[in-house]
Design a protein around this motif. Structure first.
Motif, PDB file in Angstrom:
ATOM      1  N   LEU A 137       2.765 -15.965   7.139  1.00  0.00           N
ATOM      2  CA  LEU A 137       3.736 -16.128   8.182  1.00  0.00           C
ATOM      3  C   LEU A 137       4.951 -16.409   7.437  1.00  0.00           C
ATOM      4  CD1 LEU A 137       2.095 -19.078  10.183  1.00  0.00           C
ATOM      5  CD2 LEU A 137       2.574 -16.755  10.881  1.00  0.00           C
ATOM      6  N   PHE A 138       5.156 -16.794   6.432  1.00  0.00           N
ATOM      7  CA  PHE A 138       6.255 -17.109   5.780  1.00  0.00           C
ATOM      8  C   PHE A 138       6.791 -15.781   5.128  1.00  0.00           C
ATOM      9  CE2 PHE A 138       2.730 -18.170   3.080  1.00  0.00           C
ATOM     10  CZ  PHE A 138       2.671 -17.073   2.142  1.00  0.00           C
ATOM     11  N   LEU A 139       6.125 -14.740   5.315  1.00  0.00           N
ATOM     12  CA  LEU A 139       6.656 -13.453   4.788  1.00  0.00           C
ATOM     13  C   LEU A 139       7.310 -12.593   6.031  1.00  0.00           C
ATOM     14  CD1 LEU A 139       4.004 -12.067   2.526  1.00  0.00           C
ATOM     15  CD2 LEU A 139       6.309 -13.043   1.951  1.00  0.00           C
ATOM     16  N   GLU A 140       7.365 -13.545   7.228  1.00  0.00           N
ATOM     17  CA  GLU A 140       8.003 -12.924   8.414  1.00  0.00           C
ATOM     18  C   GLU A 140       9.253 -12.766   8.008  1.00  0.00           C
ATOM     19  OE1 GLU A 140       7.106 -15.756  11.356  1.00  0.00           O
ATOM     20  OE2 GLU A 140       8.743 -17.017  10.728  1.00  0.00           O
ATOM     21  N   GLU A 141       9.836 -11.625   8.605  1.00  0.00           N
ATOM     22  CA  GLU A 141      11.227 -11.243   8.085  1.00  0.00           C
ATOM     23  C   GLU A 141      12.314 -11.881   8.702  1.00  0.00           C
ATOM     24  OE1 GLU A 141       8.617  -7.144   8.333  1.00  0.00           O
ATOM     25  OE2 GLU A 141      10.020  -7.615  10.105  1.00  0.00           O
ATOM     26  N   ARG A 142      12.084 -12.905   9.616  1.00  0.00           N
ATOM     27  CA  ARG A 142      13.321 -13.962   9.661  1.00  0.00           C
ATOM     28  C   ARG A 142      13.450 -14.648   8.572  1.00  0.00           C
ATOM     29  NH1 ARG A 142      11.468 -16.367  15.322  1.00  0.00           N
ATOM     30  NH2 ARG A 142       9.297 -15.910  14.451  1.00  0.00           N
ATOM     31  N   ALA A 143      12.735 -14.906   7.670  1.00  0.00           N
ATOM     32  CA  ALA A 143      12.952 -15.801   6.519  1.00  0.00           C
ATOM     33  C   ALA A 143      13.959 -15.052   5.290  1.00  0.00           C
ATOM     34  CB  ALA A 143      11.485 -16.485   5.860  1.00  0.00           C
ATOM     35  N   TRP A 144      13.700 -13.706   5.473  1.00  0.00           N
ATOM     36  CA  TRP A 144      14.342 -13.089   4.223  1.00  0.00           C
ATOM     37  C   TRP A 144      15.040 -11.700   4.787  1.00  0.00           C
ATOM     38  CZ3 TRP A 144      12.031  -8.380   3.497  1.00  0.00           C
ATOM     39  CH2 TRP A 144      10.740  -8.621   3.957  1.00  0.00           C
ATOM     40  N   LYS A 145      15.652 -10.967   4.021  1.00  0.00           N
ATOM     41  CA  LYS A 145      16.192  -9.801   4.551  1.00  0.00           C
ATOM     42  C   LYS A 145      16.503  -9.178   3.018  1.00  0.00           C
ATOM     43  CE  LYS A 145      18.952  -6.411   6.659  1.00  0.00           C
ATOM     44  NZ  LYS A 145      20.156  -5.983   7.318  1.00  0.00           N
ATOM     45  N   ALA A 146      15.790  -7.916   2.951  1.00  0.00           N
ATOM     46  CA  ALA A 146      16.221  -7.017   1.915  1.00  0.00           C
ATOM     47  C   ALA A 146      17.200  -5.872   1.994  1.00  0.00           C
ATOM     48  CB  ALA A 146      14.863  -6.233   1.389  1.00  0.00           C
ATOM     49  N   VAL A 147      18.313  -5.885   1.311  1.00  0.00           N
ATOM     50  CA  VAL A 147      19.444  -5.087   1.386  1.00  0.00           C
ATOM     51  C   VAL A 147      19.512  -4.108   0.010  1.00  0.00           C
ATOM     52  CG1 VAL A 147      20.627  -6.635   3.033  1.00  0.00           C
ATOM     53  CG2 VAL A 147      20.970  -6.836   0.435  1.00  0.00           C
ATOM     54  N   GLU A 148      20.609  -3.750   0.073  1.00  0.00           N
ATOM     55  CA  GLU A 148      20.569  -2.445  -0.843  1.00  0.00           C
ATOM     56  C   GLU A 148      20.851  -3.147  -2.425  1.00  0.00           C
ATOM     57  OE1 GLU A 148      21.038   0.915  -0.425  1.00  0.00           O
ATOM     58  OE2 GLU A 148      20.608   0.921  -2.831  1.00  0.00           O
ATOM     59  N   SER A 149      21.521  -4.309  -2.662  1.00  0.00           N
ATOM     60  CA  SER A 149      21.683  -4.778  -3.779  1.00  0.00           C
ATOM     61  C   SER A 149      20.529  -6.163  -3.963  1.00  0.00           C
ATOM     62  CB  SER A 149      23.220  -5.209  -4.064  1.00  0.00           C
ATOM     63  OG  SER A 149      23.514  -6.253  -3.168  1.00  0.00           O
ATOM     64  N   GLY A 150      19.891  -6.590  -3.132  1.00  0.00           N
ATOM     65  CA  GLY A 150      19.008  -7.509  -3.273  1.00  0.00           C
ATOM     66  C   GLY A 150      18.415  -7.979  -1.964  1.00  0.00           C
ATOM     67  N   LEU A 151      17.963  -9.272  -2.366  1.00  0.00           N
ATOM     68  CA  LEU A 151      17.269  -9.899  -1.121  1.00  0.00           C
ATOM     69  C   LEU A 151      17.995 -11.284  -0.621  1.00  0.00           C
ATOM     70  CD1 LEU A 151      14.466 -10.282   0.319  1.00  0.00           C
ATOM     71  CD2 LEU A 151      13.715 -11.671  -1.749  1.00  0.00           C
ATOM     72  N   PHE A 152      18.337 -11.386   0.533  1.00  0.00           N
ATOM     73  CA  PHE A 152      18.750 -12.797   1.265  1.00  0.00           C
ATOM     74  C   PHE A 152      17.502 -13.406   1.454  1.00  0.00           C
ATOM     75  CE2 PHE A 152      22.993 -12.132   2.151  1.00  0.00           C
ATOM     76  CZ  PHE A 152      23.426 -10.889   2.423  1.00  0.00           C
ATOM     77  N   TRP A 153      17.754 -14.792   1.111  1.00  0.00           N
ATOM     78  CA  TRP A 153      16.360 -15.685   1.129  1.00  0.00           C
ATOM     79  C   TRP A 153      17.108 -17.043   1.425  1.00  0.00           C
ATOM     80  CZ3 TRP A 153      11.234 -15.770  -0.018  1.00  0.00           C
ATOM     81  CH2 TRP A 153      10.812 -17.032  -0.299  1.00  0.00           C
ATOM     82  N   HIS A 154      16.418 -17.630   2.528  1.00  0.00           N
ATOM     83  CA  HIS A 154      16.916 -18.821   2.955  1.00  0.00           C
ATOM     84  C   HIS A 154      15.704 -19.977   2.863  1.00  0.00           C
ATOM     85  CE1 HIS A 154      15.059 -19.739   6.857  1.00  0.00           C
ATOM     86  NE2 HIS A 154      15.479 -18.344   7.152  1.00  0.00           N
ATOM     87  N   THR A 155      16.047 -21.037   2.815  1.00  0.00           N
ATOM     88  CA  THR A 155      15.024 -22.094   2.662  1.00  0.00           C
ATOM     89  C   THR A 155      15.014 -23.231   3.809  1.00  0.00           C
ATOM     90  OG1 THR A 155      16.621 -23.692   1.306  1.00  0.00           O
ATOM     91  CG2 THR A 155      15.287 -22.180  -0.181  1.00  0.00           C
ATOM     92  N   GLY A 156      15.673 -22.670   4.807  1.00  0.00           N
ATOM     93  CA  GLY A 156      15.845 -23.562   5.645  1.00  0.00           C
ATOM     94  C   GLY A 156      17.182 -24.392   5.704  1.00  0.00           C
TER      95      GLY A 156
END
Lengths: 676, 303
Positions: A639-658
């Motif tokens: 579930l935590f891999l659902e894409e609302r928790a992260w987003k991959a872009v060209e230069s890396g990964l957006f990651w949020h912890t809430g």
């Protein structure tokens, strides 16, 4: 006040001793009842302990408080004590406090008894235990534990509130009922909020609210008791204003808890999330046949440059890897009070970039008239922000999708799927219905846009109209292996890649391989064998394709290069979370010519070398409370891999912890982008 | 020692019913005041207001130099014997005394023991089984044992058998002599207190309608036998109470000489006989005066 407290202790002695004796005796009693009915004794013991945990302890506190309050307010005790040179307020506070203390003592007695007597009880409610294989236990814990500890922690409030209510209305039963209802409602609300935090820890912080509510409830209850003692003790003229003030004070704690819960709901439902479609394909359709990742360059460029996010207040913002934020739409959503009164309403946003770099968002949000959810289309760009365009049909599954260069909304209505294609202004220009999602939709649009072709009847050639309108035909190096599920009379092959089609063919020996058909007419044969790996279903953000079969990755880079098959099982197991009994679930984020990047459920970003699967880098991502909760109490589910928790872009990964947002570069460097 | 009591325009309502209506009175330190009134006239209410157990709706109150403020501090200075004494049923009388000893700063254990001995009260007896007489004695001891400056005694002999009543009364008398305490005692049988009180306040219709110095009652109260020439008798303005009306003659009581003189000289009245009224009888008859005053109040209110 100490003397009053001692006096109250003595007055409550009989009920106190009686309750203690009942509590202790209930354990063997429960065991006896269970044995007599043919069950193991421990079942009866555990049942009694759970009864005390959730019902008995609060009830004890209510009874002690309400009986003391009513007795103190009525003759003969009142007449016996009113002559003492003590104010009514001090006497009331001392007596209420004593009742609460006695209830706490009984609570402590119970805790000690239960802890010693029942392993089941202590593991379910008290101890921190290793992750359990039991899915039921994993679900129970975030609900039961907050309820239990709130019941225990709420004992003083149960007692004091019941005392105060009984004192005010001069009746133990009514006062106890009022106290039980008021504090019980508060405890339930707080427990729900805490459970929500544990279930949705990444987007529903509740700790500060909990403390605030308990403080507010305590203060207001004590104020009510003091005022009631002062006004009613000397039978001052009350008037409706004073009665209203007392009622409001008693209700303040529960009201605060409801609002706090509503605020959590609001935050959960607004929820911080990356309001985007994953990668460059349609999503949430029942099937995912998108084994091509064909996206207009303009869309891809802006989509891979940052993340569209929805904040807790419902506003939309675009975040870049350097942390800069561009507001796109103002806050929206419901107030906490509206959520309490009208119920939670989940906000859902789907955002995509079109071929011209415009951002389209379908927003399902609380209606302005307060009636349920409404879907709205918003459109704009980074310079001018988003503007409300028009309402959309309120499909539950309604979302914006991009199919190549086409933008539209897709949803379920009247027992079928409907795709509505918009022009660049958002005006609906075509509407197509499908009995099945995705397959027919994809084919129609790909054909229309020139990204699909048809196989000849003898399966020896392939014809297609290119995006520029050129008609071309290729001779295939084998017999085309077509999709038997196609509805077309002459099967169309799905195309992928930017400047080529791909079609699976079989040679004379029946060996399968992929033929890449360049737009300039050339034909390349690649990737012999590995029949089971075809078709490649998934797609990464940049357009790489892959599939995973039996612990082996088959991948193609966005440029069309096939990587050597790469084993990942050993890697996944090696980097699994401590105590895990299964390999950590994983998601492929990026494919380059010689390496693959995976996001693991253990909260790690690893890079593997294509071919031998050697770990090239392994970065621990910032801790997420929700991740921790999931790993502690849940069987691992992605579930935590659902894409609302992260987003991959060209230069890396957006990651949020809430609570905070981070950017993780592909090399593993982590950058804190601030509050979520 | 400040044992004065001052009441100025004190009002107390229970719902729509005004029990005390602008009660105004003053008791000098060391005075013994008898508070006279019918049941339900507000005597106990007045006591509770003085004791800071009830709040006045209006008016000013000073007792022992302090004003009631809800803190209960006033009760340190006041000894109170309620009409119906209550104690904690799970205690003995001795424990009840000990409880009070922990709250009243000037509680004198020895004095309490002495009083108990004098009143022949068994302090080891449990409260739950105690007789009314025993509770009455215990209440008396509780009122006195902390050496208060002011005593408020609400029907101290009510419901007691003659022997106990005499014992309690005797204790009151002993307490009064030379103590300098200010005492307000309400008693239906004010004649029992005749030799002890200095002043009588008559409470009727929510007000103190009359105050009588006992010494003046003793010397001036008289009985009048009168005849009205035209069958009419003066109604208001005089402190006289009709005792009987038998044919052409009627019998009256006047509580001071001025009222007696004015009555005798009133138009149409012929006073035939005038003789002194015993104090005991005067005190008994004050209730009638209270009734008359209350009737006048009611008529005036309705008018």
């Amino acid at each position: 006040m100490l003397e009053i407290a001692k006096l109250q202790f003595r007055k409550n002695r009989l009920p106190f001793v009686g309750m203690a004796a009942t509590l202790v005796a209930s354990v063997p009693f429960g065991a006896a009842v269970a044995l007599l009915s043919g069950h193991p004794g421990r079942f009866g013991v555990d049942s009694m302990l759970y009864f005390w945990s959730f019902i008995g302890l609060p009830l004890i506190a209510v009874l002690l408080g309400s009986s003391a309050g009513a007795a103190n307010a009525n003759d003969p005790l009142r007449s016996a004590e009113e002559i003492l040179p003590v104010s009514d307020g001090r006497a009331a506070f001392a007596s209420a406090g004593t009742s609460a203390l006695q209830a706490l003592l009984l609570g402590a007695l119970f805790l000690g008894l239960a802890f010693v007597v029942s392993a089941q009880w202590r593991e379910s409610l008290v101890l921190v235990v290793p992750p359990s294989e039991s899915w039921l236990r994993a679900i129970e814990a975030p609900i039961m534990r907050p309820m239990f500890w709130l019941c225990v922690g709420g004992i003083p409030l149960f007692a004091i509130s019941s005392f105060a209510a009984a004192w005010t209305v001069r009746n133990g039963v009514a006062g106890g009922f009022l106290g039980m209802v008021a504090i019980g409602a508060m405890v339930l609300s707080l427990a729900a909020g805490l459970a929500m935090q544990l279930f949705y820890a990444y987007r529903a912080p509740f700790g500060a609210s909990l403390i605030g509510v308990l403080f507010a409830a305590s203060a207001s209850t004590l104020w009510a008791l003091g005022r009631a003692a002062r006004w009613l003790g000397r039978r001052e003229a009350m008037g409706w204003r004073r009665w209203a003030a007392l009622a409001a004070a008693f209700a303040f704690g529960p009201a605060c808890s409801a609002l706090a819960l509503g605020r959590s709901w609001t935050r959960v439902n607004a929820g911080i999330s990356f309001a985007h479609l994953s990668d460059s394909e349609q999503t949430v359709l029942p099937s995912r046949p998108a084994h091509f990742s064909l996206s207009p360059e303009a869309a891809r460029r802006v989509e891979l440059s940052g993340a569209v996010m929805r904040g807790f207040d419902g506003g939309i913002v675009f975040v870049r890897p350097d942390g800069s934020r561009k507001p796109l739409a103002a806050a929206a959503g419901r107030t906490a009070l509206a959520t309490v009164l009208e119920g939670p309403a989940e906000m859902r946003d789907h955002a995509i970039w079109d071929a011209y770099g415009k951002l389209w968002i379908s927003r399902a949000m609380p209606g302005r008239d307060g009636k349920g959810l409404v879907a709205e289309l918003w459109r704009g760009d980074l310079e001018s922000g988003l503007r409300h365009q028009k309402p959309l049909p309120n499909y539950w599954s309604n979302q914006m999708i991009r199919v190549g260069e086409a933008i539209g909304s897709f949803g379920w209505t009247e027992n079928r799927y409907e795709f509505v294609r918009f022009d660049e202004t958002g005006r609906a220009v075509a509407k197509t219905n499908y009995d099945y999602a995705s397959a027919g939709l994809m084919l129609d649009e790909w054909f229309r846009q020139g990204y699909a072709g048809t196989v000849s009847a003898d399966r020896a050639s392939f014809s297609a109209t290119l995006p520029d309108g050129t008609r071309r035909k290729w001779r295939l190096p084998g017999e085309a292996r077509v999709d038997d599920a196609s509805e077309r009379e002459r099967v169309a092959v799905r195309a992928f890649g930017r400047s080529f089609f791909a079609i699976e063919v079989a040679d004379a020996h029946g060996e399968a391989f992929l033929a890449l058909l360049d737009f300039d007419g050339g034909v390349r044969s690649v990737w012999r064998g590995e029949r089971s790996a075809w078709p490649l279903q998934e797609a990464t953000a940049r357009g790489g394709l892959y599939s995973i079969r039996d612990g082996t990755v088959f991948a193609m880079s966005p440029e069309g290069d096939f990587l050597p098959k790469t084993p990942i099982r050993a890697v996944a197991e090696a980097v699994a979370a401590p105590g895990s009994v299964r390999p950590a679930p994983h998601r492929l984020l990026r494919v380059e010519r010689d390496r693959l990047w995976f996001l693991l459920s253990s909260g790690r970003l690893i890079a593997l070398r294509a071919g031998d699967g050697a770990v090239l880098s392994d970065a621990k991502l910032p801790e997420s409370a929700m991740f921790a909760a999931m790993n502690r109490d849940y069987e691992r589910r992605p579930l935590f891999l659902e894409e609302r928790a992260w987003k991959a872009v060209e230069s890396g990964l957006f990651w949020h912890t809430g609570r905070r947002l981070y950017f993780v570069e592909w090399g593993g460097a982590v950058r804190d982008l601030g509050g979520a | 020692m400040n044992g004065s009591i001052q009441l100025e325009g004190v009002v107390r309502r229970f719902g729509k019913r005004e029990v005390l209506r602008a009660v105004t009175a003053r008791a000098e330190p060391g005075k013994v005041i008898g508070l006279l009134g019918r049941n339900g006239e507000g005597k106990s209410t007045l006591f509770k207001i003085l004791l800071d157990m009830l709040a006045a709706d209006a008016g000013r109150i000073s007792i022992g130099g302090m004003s009631p403020d809800g803190s209960g501090r006033i009760r340190q200075k006041v000894g109170y014997m309620p009409e119906r004494p209550e104690f904690h049923g799970f205690m003995t009388i001795e424990e009840a005394f000990a409880l009070r000893g922990r709250f009243f700063e000037k509680w004198d254990r020895r004095r309490a023991s002495e009083l108990a001995k004098r009143l022949e009260l068994d302090v080891r007896a449990p409260v739950a089984g105690a007789s009314k007489g025993m509770l009455g004695k215990a209440a008396m001891i509780c009122a006195l044992a902390h050496n208060p400056e002011i005593l408020l005694l609400d029907e101290p002999t009510s419901g007691l058998d003659p022997i106990v009543r005499d014992g309690v009364l005797g204790e009151i008398i002993r307490e009064l002599h030379g103590s300098g305490k200010t005492i307000v005692v309400s008693n239906h049988r004010m004649e029992e207190m005749g030799g002890l009180i200095d002043e009588v306040w008559v409470l009727a219709g929510g007000r103190i309608v009359a105050t009588h110095e006992v010494e003046r009652l003793r010397t001036e109260a008289c009985r009048l036998v009168a005849r009205a020439k035209n069958g009419a008798y003066p109604a208001t303005g005089l402190r006289v109470v009709e005792l009987s009306n038998d044919g052409p003659l009627s019998e009256w009581a006047a509580f001071d000489s001025d009222s007696a003189d004015r009555f005798s000289k009133a138009w149409g009245i012929e006073a035939i006989e005038r003789e002194p009224l015993p104090l005991e009888t005067s005190l008994k008859l004050l209730l009638k005066e209270a009734d008359a005053a209350a009737s006048e109040e009611t008529e005036a209110h309705h008018a």
